[in-house]
Design a protein around this motif. Sequence first.
Motif, mmCIF file in Angstrom:
data_model
loop_
_atom_site.group_PDB
_atom_site.id
_atom_site.type_symbol
_atom_site.label_atom_id
_atom_site.label_comp_id
_atom_site.label_asym_id
_atom_site.label_seq_id
_atom_site.Cartn_x
_atom_site.Cartn_y
_atom_site.Cartn_z
ATOM 1 N N ASN A 1 1.318 -10.974 36.289
ATOM 2 C CA ASN A 1 1.053 -9.854 35.392
ATOM 3 C C ASN A 1 2.121 -8.790 35.600
ATOM 4 O O ASN A 1 2.669 -8.661 36.693
ATOM 5 C CB ASN A 1 -0.321 -9.260 35.683
ATOM 6 C CG ASN A 1 -1.428 -10.266 35.480
ATOM 7 O OD1 ASN A 1 -1.492 -10.940 34.460
ATOM 8 N ND2 ASN A 1 -2.301 -10.395 36.456
ATOM 9 N N TYR A 2 2.401 -8.041 34.528
ATOM 10 C CA TYR A 2 3.355 -6.939 34.630
ATOM 11 C C TYR A 2 2.753 -5.697 34.004
ATOM 12 O O TYR A 2 1.826 -5.775 33.188
ATOM 13 C CB TYR A 2 4.688 -7.282 33.963
ATOM 14 C CG TYR A 2 4.603 -7.302 32.454
ATOM 15 C CD1 TYR A 2 4.806 -6.141 31.706
ATOM 16 C CD2 TYR A 2 4.307 -8.469 31.773
ATOM 17 C CE1 TYR A 2 4.707 -6.151 30.326
ATOM 18 C CE2 TYR A 2 4.210 -8.493 30.398
ATOM 19 C CZ TYR A 2 4.412 -7.335 29.681
ATOM 20 O OH TYR A 2 4.299 -7.345 28.323
ATOM 21 N N GLU A 3 3.306 -4.547 34.382
ATOM 22 C CA GLU A 3 2.862 -3.281 33.805
ATOM 23 C C GLU A 3 4.026 -2.306 33.779
ATOM 24 O O GLU A 3 4.760 -2.174 34.751
ATOM 25 C CB GLU A 3 1.714 -2.703 34.623
ATOM 26 C CG GLU A 3 1.105 -1.471 34.012
ATOM 27 C CD GLU A 3 -0.120 -1.007 34.777
ATOM 28 O OE1 GLU A 3 -0.410 0.206 34.684
ATOM 29 O OE2 GLU A 3 -0.765 -1.814 35.454
ATOM 30 N N THR A 4 4.193 -1.632 32.648
ATOM 31 C CA THR A 4 5.136 -0.521 32.508
ATOM 32 C C THR A 4 4.341 0.659 31.970
ATOM 33 O O THR A 4 3.153 0.540 31.703
ATOM 34 C CB THR A 4 6.291 -0.849 31.522
ATOM 35 O OG1 THR A 4 5.762 -0.952 30.199
ATOM 36 C CG2 THR A 4 7.002 -2.138 31.900
ATOM 37 N N LYS A 5 5.015 1.782 31.768
ATOM 38 C CA LYS A 5 4.325 2.934 31.176
ATOM 39 C C LYS A 5 3.933 2.668 29.725
ATOM 40 O O LYS A 5 3.001 3.261 29.214
ATOM 41 C CB LYS A 5 5.225 4.172 31.241
ATOM 42 C CG LYS A 5 5.400 4.703 32.639
ATOM 43 C CD LYS A 5 6.238 5.941 32.645
ATOM 44 C CE LYS A 5 6.411 6.442 34.075
ATOM 45 N NZ LYS A 5 7.242 7.636 34.135
ATOM 46 N N LEU A 6 4.662 1.741 29.065
ATOM 47 C CA LEU A 6 4.435 1.480 27.647
ATOM 48 C C LEU A 6 3.549 0.279 27.360
ATOM 49 O O LEU A 6 2.921 0.209 26.303
ATOM 50 C CB LEU A 6 5.783 1.285 26.939
ATOM 51 C CG LEU A 6 6.759 2.443 27.041
ATOM 52 C CD1 LEU A 6 8.086 2.062 26.416
ATOM 53 C CD2 LEU A 6 6.179 3.682 26.379
ATOM 54 N N ILE B 1 12.982 -7.386 29.543
ATOM 55 C CA ILE B 1 14.083 -6.437 29.356
ATOM 56 C C ILE B 1 13.594 -5.043 29.724
ATOM 57 O O ILE B 1 12.599 -4.567 29.179
ATOM 58 C CB ILE B 1 14.579 -6.449 27.897
ATOM 59 C CG1 ILE B 1 15.033 -7.856 27.516
ATOM 60 C CG2 ILE B 1 15.697 -5.430 27.712
ATOM 61 C CD1 ILE B 1 15.329 -8.029 26.047
ATOM 62 N N LEU B 2 14.326 -4.395 30.638
ATOM 63 C CA LEU B 2 14.019 -3.020 31.039
ATOM 64 C C LEU B 2 15.145 -2.111 30.589
ATOM 65 O O LEU B 2 16.297 -2.291 30.990
ATOM 66 C CB LEU B 2 13.877 -2.912 32.557
ATOM 67 C CG LEU B 2 12.727 -3.656 33.196
ATOM 68 C CD1 LEU B 2 12.829 -3.582 34.705
ATOM 69 C CD2 LEU B 2 11.422 -3.074 32.739
#
Length: 87
Positions: free
Chosen positions: A46-51, A63-64
Motif C-alpha cells: 500500500n502507498y499513501e501521499t498527501k493527495l 511518479i513523485l
Amino acid sequence: MYISNINSSSIKLHAINKEEMTTKQPITIYSEDQVTLLYIIKGGGNYETKLSSGQFKKEDLIILNPGMELTIEPLRKVEWIKFTLSG
C-alpha cells in the motif's frame, strides 16, 4: 514531423538505484527538488501521499513530483528501481 534529440533535452538523469525493502515497517520516500520514478520489480503493498492512497504491485510505476513524499507499507518483500530526474 519533429523528432527531438535527447542530447539537447533539458531533462537530466541524476541517479538510477535498485533498492529493496524486506521489513514490514512503513518507510517514507522524499522526492525533494527532483522528479522520482519508482518502477516496482517485485512485491506489492500500500502507498499513501498527501493527495492519494492505494495499492501497488509488480510492474507498476510510481511518479513523485518535486516536493512530494510517499509512504510505502509493504505486504511482502518489495524491490524497485528508483530513477531521479530534473529539468
